[in-house]
Write an enzyme that holds these catalytic residues in place. Structure first.
Site, mmCIF file in Angstrom:
data_model
loop_
_atom_site.group_PDB
_atom_site.id
_atom_site.type_symbol
_atom_site.label_atom_id
_atom_site.label_comp_id
_atom_site.label_asym_id
_atom_site.label_seq_id
_atom_site.Cartn_x
_atom_site.Cartn_y
_atom_site.Cartn_z
ATOM 1 N N GLU A 171 0.822 -1.200 0.000
ATOM 2 C CA GLU A 171 0.000 0.000 0.000
ATOM 3 C C GLU A 171 0.863 1.259 0.000
ATOM 4 O OE1 GLU A 171 -4.082 -1.482 2.156
ATOM 5 O OE2 GLU A 171 -2.403 -0.994 3.441
ATOM 6 N N CYS A 196 3.354 8.490 1.033
ATOM 7 C CA CYS A 196 3.956 7.581 2.002
ATOM 8 C C CYS A 196 4.104 6.216 1.332
ATOM 9 C CB CYS A 196 3.015 7.521 3.207
ATOM 10 S SG CYS A 196 3.478 6.319 4.437
ATOM 11 N N CYS A 223 6.579 -6.662 7.560
ATOM 12 C CA CYS A 223 7.745 -6.143 8.277
ATOM 13 C C CYS A 223 8.155 -7.169 9.320
ATOM 14 C CB CYS A 223 7.404 -4.821 8.969
ATOM 15 S SG CYS A 223 8.808 -4.077 9.820
ATOM 16 N N CYS A 226 6.953 -4.669 15.926
ATOM 17 C CA CYS A 226 6.547 -3.681 16.935
ATOM 18 C C CYS A 226 5.106 -3.965 17.353
ATOM 19 C CB CYS A 226 6.677 -2.272 16.382
ATOM 20 S SG CYS A 226 8.348 -1.905 15.816
ATOM 21 N N CYS A 273 1.937 -1.921 15.974
ATOM 22 C CA CYS A 273 1.844 -1.659 14.535
ATOM 23 C C CYS A 273 1.193 -2.825 13.810
ATOM 24 C CB CYS A 273 3.250 -1.401 13.992
ATOM 25 S SG CYS A 273 3.325 -1.227 12.210
ATOM 26 N N GLU A 297 10.466 -1.945 7.115
ATOM 27 C CA GLU A 297 11.579 -1.219 7.734
ATOM 28 C C GLU A 297 12.614 -0.966 6.634
ATOM 29 O OE1 GLU A 297 12.670 0.397 10.404
ATOM 30 O OE2 GLU A 297 14.537 0.525 9.285
ATOM 31 N N SER A 351 12.232 6.773 7.356
ATOM 32 C CA SER A 351 11.914 6.533 8.764
ATOM 33 C C SER A 351 12.362 5.139 9.174
ATOM 34 C CB SER A 351 10.398 6.670 8.957
ATOM 35 O OG SER A 351 10.046 6.344 10.274
ATOM 36 N N SER A 396 11.725 6.290 14.716
ATOM 37 C CA SER A 396 10.539 5.936 15.502
ATOM 38 C C SER A 396 11.015 5.577 16.905
ATOM 39 C CB SER A 396 9.814 4.750 14.865
ATOM 40 O OG SER A 396 9.357 5.107 13.592
ATOM 41 N N LEU A 397 10.946 6.547 17.793
ATOM 42 C CA LEU A 397 11.521 6.341 19.127
ATOM 43 C C LEU A 397 10.505 5.659 20.050
ATOM 44 C CD1 LEU A 397 13.966 6.766 20.931
ATOM 45 C CD2 LEU A 397 13.141 9.057 21.444
ATOM 46 N N CYS A 418 -0.904 5.927 10.154
ATOM 47 C CA CYS A 418 0.339 5.281 10.579
ATOM 48 C C CYS A 418 0.055 3.960 11.258
ATOM 49 C CB CYS A 418 1.077 6.131 11.609
ATOM 50 S SG CYS A 418 1.448 7.766 11.088
HETATM 51 N N1 SAH Z 1 9.491 0.843 9.836
HETATM 52 C C1 SAH Z 1 9.723 2.229 9.796
HETATM 53 C C2 SAH Z 1 8.859 2.897 8.780
HETATM 54 C C3 SAH Z 1 7.377 2.727 9.026
HETATM 55 S S1 SAH Z 1 6.851 4.163 9.695
HETATM 56 C C4 SAH Z 1 9.545 2.819 11.171
HETATM 57 O O1 SAH Z 1 9.023 2.153 12.032
HETATM 58 O O2 SAH Z 1 9.983 3.948 11.349
HETATM 59 C C5 SAH Z 1 5.491 3.814 10.587
HETATM 60 C C6 SAH Z 1 5.363 4.894 11.642
HETATM 61 O O3 SAH Z 1 4.067 4.760 12.207
HETATM 62 C C7 SAH Z 1 6.362 4.717 12.769
HETATM 63 O O4 SAH Z 1 6.810 5.949 13.233
HETATM 64 C C8 SAH Z 1 5.557 4.026 13.849
HETATM 65 O O5 SAH Z 1 6.065 4.315 15.107
HETATM 66 C C9 SAH Z 1 4.171 4.589 13.603
HETATM 67 N N2 SAH Z 1 3.091 3.677 13.983
HETATM 68 C C10 SAH Z 1 3.080 2.345 13.857
HETATM 69 N N3 SAH Z 1 1.915 1.839 14.314
HETATM 70 C C11 SAH Z 1 1.178 2.896 14.719
HETATM 71 C C12 SAH Z 1 -0.138 3.030 15.248
HETATM 72 N N4 SAH Z 1 -0.918 1.963 15.435
HETATM 73 N N5 SAH Z 1 -0.575 4.267 15.563
HETATM 74 C C13 SAH Z 1 0.195 5.355 15.320
HETATM 75 N N6 SAH Z 1 1.421 5.287 14.791
HETATM 76 C C14 SAH Z 1 1.919 4.071 14.496
HETATM 77 FE FE1 SF4 Z 2 7.868 -2.385 11.091
HETATM 78 FE FE2 SF4 Z 2 7.941 0.271 11.494
HETATM 79 FE FE3 SF4 Z 2 5.689 -1.157 11.991
HETATM 80 FE FE4 SF4 Z 2 7.817 -1.415 13.579
HETATM 81 S S1 SF4 Z 2 6.595 0.449 13.276
HETATM 82 S S2 SF4 Z 2 6.581 -3.111 12.765
HETATM 83 S S3 SF4 Z 2 9.487 -1.244 12.121
HETATM 84 S S4 SF4 Z 2 6.661 -0.848 10.010
#
Ligand code: SAH
Ligand code: SF4
Length: 355
Positions: free
Chosen positions: A93, A106, A113, A117, A120, A162, A191, A228-229, A347
């Site tokens: 997507e 985006c 992935c 996390c 996510c 990622e 990111s 993504s901290l 996100c």
């Molecule tokens: N894998 C990379 C790129 C994907 S970015 C990364 O993690 O940075 C996806 C972004 O959306 C990240 O900043 C993550 O922290 C955020 N994210 C993931 N799941 C989310 C959710 N359920 N609600 C809000 N933000 C989310």
């Molecule tokens: Fe992958 Fe980024 Fe989602 Fe973490 S937040 S599972 S690294 S896409």
């Protein structure tokens, strides 16, 4: 059986060799790239600058691949989600987000992935495969073609996957965006969940070993970096983001401090706010300490829930209090309004029809 060469899969250097080997002048290769990346040609037949004879000849040994649009959905807020299928039947997507004078695309870098996390949805799908450079950049090409004469103004690697786990293909796609599509590197943001050695490699000026593609230049274009901290202690981050067990917060911050920033550029720190997990005043204060000395901005993203998830979104008041603590410490901290939630385009909500 001899399979036809996919012209879109070729790097500029490989395209040059392909035309050279076919006994064609090198300007033809440049024309091909121009038609694919700036005029969004979907087939050799589309390249009307080539004579009928040349098109026929090229078509005998080559073709141009395309992502197939399976679905295009529009959210109430104008966000659009594109579901594409790849040649092997997998799907990805891409999300187009209009915001004032920006139109941000985006894009995905992997199918699924592997980082797992907890918050996510993409992470819960697991990993299917890496995208090829041409599949990554084809999201930009395909969406640009679909919305022409409009064009995305910004590209963010915040879709599925990622990017730093698919380093070489992502770097190749970055070069194609900057050199071939002519997108400014300042308008591209990568990111990452925090793969420390790859952050350092991305920032390094050197060439990679055995690199044939874009040798004699910087390893990667100096695009913007987002981290993504999402937590301020290893205890919490270990739980939320398993990658933290390998690269804990201290090593991540160290890599950020060493990351070479162009003048006036800043690192973006994304912080998904999860109710009762990482949204306290103590977290905000720890965040200030962690980021001290790093030119940065913080994006606070109130958690976007999805079915079956164990987390909740904090109240607006909690989010505002958290933001105020950062602002009072003279940090730049924005609350990211989540767009496209009604079509699962926000996100962390991308799953490309899987699961
Ligand atoms: N894998 C990379 C790129 C994907 S970015 C990364 O993690 O940075 C996806 C972004 O959306 C990240 O900043 C993550 O922290 C955020 N994210 C993931 N799941 C989310 C959710 N359920 N609600 C809000 N933000 C989310
Ligand atoms: Fe992958 Fe980024 Fe989602 Fe973490 S937040 S599972 S690294 S896409």
């Amino acid at each position: 059986m001899h399979t036809k060469t996919n012209l879109k899969a070729l790097t500029p250097q490989q395209a040059a060799s392909f035309f050279h080997d076919a006994g064609l002048p090198s300007f033809r290769a440049r024309q091909l790239l121009h038609w694919m990346y700036e005029k969004y040609a979907q087939s050799i037949e589309d390249i009307t600058e080539f004579s009928q004879t040349l098109r026929k000849r090229l078509s005998e040994q080559s073709h141009i691949s395309n992502l197939t649009l399976l679905k295009r959905e529009t959210s109430e807020d104008g966000t659009e989600k594109f579901l594409f299928s790849l040649e092997d039947g997998e799907s990805i997507e891409s999300v187009l987000i209009p915001d004032k004078d920006r139109l941000t695309l985006c894009i995905s870098s992997q199918v699924g992935c592997a980082m797992g996390c907890l918050f996510c949805l993409t992470g819960t799908l697991g990993f299917k495969r890496n995208l090829k450079a041409y599949e990554i950049v084809d999201q930009c090409i395909s969406v640009s073609r679909l919305i022409a004469p409009e064009k995305p103004t910004n590209i963010v690697f915040m879709g599925m996957g990622e990017p730093l786990s698919n380093f070489d293909e992502v770097v190749d796609s970055l070069w194609r965006m900057t050199d071939l599509m002519k997108i400014s590197k300042r308008r591209i943001t990568l990111s990452t969940a925090g793969i420390v050695p790859k952050i350092l490699e991305l920032g390094s000026a050197g060439q990679s070993a055995g690199q044939t593609v874009f040798s004699a230049r910087m390893r990667a274009p100096r695009v913007n970096l987002a981290i993504s901290l999402n937590a301020t202690t290893d205890k919490v981050r270990d739980r939320l983001m398993p990658v933290n067990k390998t690269y804990p917060i201290r090593s991540l911050m160290d890599a950020c401090r060493r990351f070479p920033l162009e003048p006036r550029r800043r690192i973006t720190f994304e912080y998904v706010m999860l109710s009762g997990i990482n949204d306290s005043a103590a977290d905000a204060k720890r965040l200030i300490t962690l980021l001290r000395g790093i030119p940065c901005k913080v994006n606070l993203i109130p958690f976007n829930p999805y079915r079956g998830c164990e987390f909740g979104r904090p109240s607006d008041e909690t989010v505002l209090t958290f933001q105020k603590i950062l602002l009072d410490a003279h940090m730049t901290a924005l609350i990211r309004k989540s767009k496209g939630q009604d079509i699962l385009a926000a996100c962390g909500q991308l799953k490309a029809g899987y699961g």
